[in-house]
Design an enzyme around this catalytic site. Structure first.
Site, PDB file in Angstrom:
ATOM      1  CB  VAL A 148     -18.176   1.457   9.223  1.00 24.64           C
ATOM      2  CG1 VAL A 148     -16.899   1.069   9.960  1.00 24.64           C
ATOM      3  CG2 VAL A 148     -18.817   0.242   8.561  1.00 24.64           C
ATOM      4  CE  LYS A 149     -18.998   7.109  17.028  1.00 28.00           C
ATOM      5  NZ  LYS A 149     -19.030   8.403  16.362  1.00 28.00           N
ATOM      6  CB  SER A 150     -13.949   4.003  10.288  1.00 25.15           C
ATOM      7  OG  SER A 150     -13.791   5.203   9.564  1.00 25.15           O
TER       8      SER A 150
END
Ligand code: PMP
Length: 284
Positions: A148-150
């Site tokens: 997840v590219k948070s």
């Protein structure tokens, strides 16, 4: 620099977010880093699919849907006007009250920044980076899934800081099991015994779009490429190591944990892939 924010395209002096945006308060949001080559947005559909994955994973709705985001990206890139640029796309939880509760943020905020692509010193990169194993580990998939590219990049920030304090350019993050995950903001490949190897993303890495592109390019060049769990020993015995990411594409690694890697930098396979990537972006 041009910024699309709250429905308008403005310059940086006019682009503001309220201090109550949960992207700022809690790193609650997701993002993408994208390149424009020759006036065309590189692999936009892949970036939008990853944004959708990241947003869904944290229960964030994309305001107006993915087609609106696509239009916003094109609009912002056109307003900036450069044929070679970098796009930072952000989707935050939006304004809310103090307190982590995301249900108190009625509307996510979309922001698209388009700016010059000169992010790194090309001469420095060509000489190869020094890479050291970080004392930090990538979070486990059930803590904060690294796919997840948070907006929560503190793990990478701390690993980069530590690498710099130790006199190195980059930090290598292992996962909790001691397997290689990735560098702070890049995927990793090694070349050994005639084949490229990169860790599977479930070992704690982002599903990098440059990584995917490199695997495709290797296929076209007849270079075998495998996803395989790697240990530090695999890196120490590699003939070549390189990192991949949107900003710098393919970056050779000169040394790992103070041990020189290979006999020339970039190594022959890395050079071939760098040339193939240059060619690809010329003809998109
Ligand atoms: N891992 C992390 C943690 C990153 O932030 C990035 C940069 N987006 C990458 C890998 C490389 O991904 P990509 O090739 O899609 O830029």
């Amino acid at each position: 620099m041009k910024i699309w924010i709250d429905g308008r395209i403005v310059g940086p002096e006019e682009a503001h977010i309220p201090v109550t945006d949960h992207g700022l308060l809690y790193g609650d949001g997701v993002f993408e880093g994208i390149r424009v080559y020759g006036g065309k947005v590189f692999r936009l559909d892949r970036h939008l699919a990853r944004l959708q994955f990241s947003a869904s994973a944290i229960g964030l709705a994309i305001p107006g849907g993915i087609d609106r985001v696509r239009a916003v990206v094109h609009e912002t890139a056109a307003a900036f006007g450069s044929h070679e640029s970098y796009i930072r796309l952000l989707l935050t939880r939006g304004d809310g009250t103090i307190g982590v509760d995301p249900t108190r943020c009625p509307e996510p905020r979309l922001i698209c920044i388009c700016c010059d692509a000169e992010l790194y010193d090309p001469e420095h990169l060509a000489q190869g980076l020094t890479l050291v194993t970080s004392s930090l580990r990538r979070p486990a998939l059930d803590a904060l899934d690294p796919r997840v590219k948070s907006l929560n990049y503190l793990n990478s920030v701390m690993a980069k800081r530590e690498a710099k304090l130790r006199g190195a350019d980059e930090g290598l993050l292992l996962n909790a099991a001691g397997l290689v995950a990735e560098a702070t903001v890049a995927n990793i490949f090694i070349h050994r015994k005639g084949a490229l190897r990169t860790p599977p993303t479930c070992d704690g890495a982002l599903e990098g779009i440059t990584r995917e592109t490199v695997i495709e390019l290797a296929g076209g060049l007849g270079i075998p490429a495998h996803e395989q769990s790697l240990s530090r020993m695999d890196l120490l015995s590699a003939d070549e190591i390189f990192l991949t990411g949107t900003g710098a594409r393919i970056v050779p690694v000169r040394s790992f944990d103070s041990q020189d890697i290979g006999t020339e930098v970039p190594g022959p396979v890395t050079s071939k892939l760098m040339a193939a990537f240059d060619e690809l972006v010329e003809r998109i």
